[in-house]
Motif scaffolding. Sequence first.
Motif, PDB file in Angstrom:
ATOM      1  N   LEU A 237     -75.831  -6.754  33.073  1.00 41.56           N
ATOM      2  CA  LEU A 237     -77.084  -6.459  32.357  1.00 41.56           C
ATOM      3  C   LEU A 237     -77.925  -7.713  32.136  1.00 41.56           C
ATOM      4  CD1 LEU A 237     -78.957  -4.593  30.770  1.00 41.56           C
ATOM      5  CD2 LEU A 237     -77.496  -4.939  28.766  1.00 41.56           C
ATOM      6  N   TRP A 238     -77.363  -8.699  31.424  1.00 39.51           N
ATOM      7  CA  TRP A 238     -78.176  -9.825  31.001  1.00 39.51           C
ATOM      8  C   TRP A 238     -78.553 -10.748  32.151  1.00 39.51           C
ATOM      9  CZ3 TRP A 238     -80.772  -9.523  26.851  1.00 39.51           C
ATOM     10  CH2 TRP A 238     -80.293  -8.825  25.741  1.00 39.51           C
TER      11      TRP A 238
ATOM     12  N   GLY B  95     -84.533 -13.993  21.053  1.00 46.88           N
ATOM     13  CA  GLY B  95     -84.890 -12.665  21.531  1.00 46.88           C
ATOM     14  C   GLY B  95     -84.128 -11.543  20.872  1.00 46.88           C
ATOM     15  N   ARG B  96     -82.934 -11.844  20.330  1.00 43.23           N
ATOM     16  CA  ARG B  96     -82.087 -10.795  19.765  1.00 43.23           C
ATOM     17  C   ARG B  96     -82.106 -10.754  18.241  1.00 43.23           C
ATOM     18  NH1 ARG B  96     -80.505  -6.733  22.028  1.00 43.23           N
ATOM     19  NH2 ARG B  96     -78.354  -6.759  21.269  1.00 43.23           N
ATOM     20  N   ASN B  97     -82.580 -11.825  17.608  1.00 43.78           N
ATOM     21  CA  ASN B  97     -82.503 -11.911  16.150  1.00 43.78           C
ATOM     22  C   ASN B  97     -83.824 -12.423  15.606  1.00 43.78           C
ATOM     23  OD1 ASN B  97     -81.814 -13.592  13.528  1.00 43.78           O
ATOM     24  ND2 ASN B  97     -80.178 -12.089  13.772  1.00 43.78           N
ATOM     25  N   GLU B  98     -84.414 -11.678  14.661  1.00 41.97           N
ATOM     26  CA  GLU B  98     -85.726 -12.047  14.122  1.00 41.97           C
ATOM     27  C   GLU B  98     -85.661 -13.331  13.307  1.00 41.97           C
ATOM     28  OE1 GLU B  98     -89.354 -10.141  11.412  1.00 41.97           O
ATOM     29  OE2 GLU B  98     -87.538  -8.966  11.868  1.00 41.97           O
ATOM     30  N   PHE B  99     -84.570 -13.520  12.542  1.00 43.19           N
ATOM     31  CA  PHE B  99     -84.444 -14.749  11.769  1.00 43.19           C
ATOM     32  C   PHE B  99     -84.374 -15.965  12.684  1.00 43.19           C
ATOM     33  CE2 PHE B  99     -81.784 -18.080   9.940  1.00 43.19           C
ATOM     34  CZ  PHE B  99     -82.465 -18.343   8.748  1.00 43.19           C
TER      35      PHE B  99
ATOM     36  N   LEU C  69     -79.919  -1.446  26.999  1.00 41.75           N
ATOM     37  CA  LEU C  69     -79.096  -1.962  25.913  1.00 41.75           C
ATOM     38  C   LEU C  69     -78.392  -0.822  25.181  1.00 41.75           C
ATOM     39  CD1 LEU C  69     -81.563  -4.626  24.448  1.00 41.75           C
ATOM     40  CD2 LEU C  69     -79.686  -4.986  26.043  1.00 41.75           C
ATOM     41  N   GLU C  70     -79.110   0.274  24.982  1.00 42.76           N
ATOM     42  CA  GLU C  70     -78.498   1.422  24.315  1.00 42.76           C
ATOM     43  C   GLU C  70     -77.382   2.017  25.170  1.00 42.76           C
ATOM     44  OE1 GLU C  70     -79.809   5.730  22.376  1.00 42.76           O
ATOM     45  OE2 GLU C  70     -81.309   4.373  23.233  1.00 42.76           O
ATOM     46  N   MET C  71     -77.606   2.088  26.484  1.00 40.35           N
ATOM     47  CA  MET C  71     -76.571   2.609  27.379  1.00 40.35           C
ATOM     48  C   MET C  71     -75.323   1.737  27.334  1.00 40.35           C
ATOM     49  SD  MET C  71     -76.630   2.949  31.521  1.00 40.35           S
ATOM     50  CE  MET C  71     -76.471   1.166  31.631  1.00 40.35           C
TER      51      MET C  71
ATOM     52  N   VAL D  17     -85.688 -12.080  27.458  1.00 38.89           N
ATOM     53  CA  VAL D  17     -84.838 -11.239  26.611  1.00 38.89           C
ATOM     54  C   VAL D  17     -85.657 -10.127  25.982  1.00 38.89           C
ATOM     55  CG1 VAL D  17     -83.424 -11.221  24.519  1.00 38.89           C
ATOM     56  CG2 VAL D  17     -83.178 -13.069  26.174  1.00 38.89           C
ATOM     57  N   ARG D  18     -86.861 -10.442  25.538  1.00 40.56           N
ATOM     58  CA  ARG D  18     -87.711  -9.428  24.899  1.00 40.56           C
ATOM     59  C   ARG D  18     -88.168  -8.356  25.873  1.00 40.56           C
ATOM     60  NH1 ARG D  18     -87.924  -8.945  19.573  1.00 40.56           N
ATOM     61  NH2 ARG D  18     -90.129  -8.390  19.637  1.00 40.56           N
ATOM     62  N   SER D  19     -88.190  -8.685  27.171  1.00 43.34           N
ATOM     63  CA  SER D  19     -88.662  -7.720  28.162  1.00 43.34           C
ATOM     64  C   SER D  19     -87.558  -6.820  28.716  1.00 43.34           C
ATOM     65  CB  SER D  19     -89.325  -8.459  29.335  1.00 43.34           C
ATOM     66  OG  SER D  19     -88.378  -9.257  30.028  1.00 43.34           O
ATOM     67  N   VAL D  20     -86.314  -7.021  28.293  1.00 43.68           N
ATOM     68  CA  VAL D  20     -85.215  -6.172  28.764  1.00 43.68           C
ATOM     69  C   VAL D  20     -85.407  -4.756  28.242  1.00 43.68           C
ATOM     70  CG1 VAL D  20     -82.723  -5.791  28.680  1.00 43.68           C
ATOM     71  CG2 VAL D  20     -83.615  -8.100  28.951  1.00 43.68           C
ATOM     72  N   ASP D  21     -85.183  -3.779  29.103  1.00 48.86           N
ATOM     73  CA  ASP D  21     -85.375  -2.373  28.744  1.00 48.86           C
ATOM     74  C   ASP D  21     -84.424  -1.991  27.606  1.00 48.86           C
ATOM     75  OD1 ASP D  21     -85.799   0.330  28.601  1.00 48.86           O
ATOM     76  OD2 ASP D  21     -85.544   0.711  30.746  1.00 48.86           O
TER      77      ASP D  21
END
Length: 276
Positions: free
Chosen positions: A189-190, A105-109, A172-174, A164-168
Amino acid sequence: MTATDIAPATTGERASPASPVRRRRRLRAVGPAVLFLVVAAAAWQLMAVLLDSVLVPGVGDVGGELVEIVLDGSFAEHLGITVLRVALGFALAFVVAVAVGIAMGRNEFAQRFFEPAVLLGLTIPGLVWALLCVIWFGIGLANPVIAVALASAPALVLTIYQGVRSVDPDLLEMAHVYRFSGTTRLRRLWLPALAPSLFAGARLGLSLGWKVIVLVEVFGMSSGVGYQLNNAFAAQNVAAVLAWTLLFAVVMAVLEYGVLQGLERRVGRWRKVVSV
């Protein structure tokens, strides 16, 4: 008249209206499931009477076998062995799935690297995993544990990845702006954000694990619920097969309603319930 004289009456007045409400809520929650069980038992008994065959035992015969299995201690003994195998296999799958799902969910590779393995795992039947693990690992503890893990992990990875992909992204930016520590991000958060996906994945993974463990015990083990089912099948004792199956289903129901749903409500207490 003192305050202590008034208190019991006040408490009783407040408690009495709430009690019928709670009873109605419990009835609405349990009633449909009980009705389904009654209808299913009645339909089975009707089919047994109409067919009049030893291959379709009546509800009384199945109930007699069920009581005998529970009273002679075999159910508790073999169920404990099966539950231990499922628990170890599911724990292994859960640890691996959390790491892989979050990475995807966090890394495309990582997503592209693990995606073929997840899709392949989802398409392979549990029977294949059971047979392969019996061939590879024999009758030791590794056989059922790895079979359960292999069957459960792909579904767990997929649900965690989607969570993971559905987390706002704003959350994450905050967290990045306020420089939250890794522990704070995990706790605040997680885990709250992934809780629904974790519970959904746990339900799916456990259901797949239960199915695979029975196959493993049928093919390559000398203990467990699957082994007992195989013995009943070999003796052509259909009532015993159904009794073991029903007891197995009861355990799953207790796990779902008594454990998973309770934990889910406890973890999700912070969520606001919006009524329309």
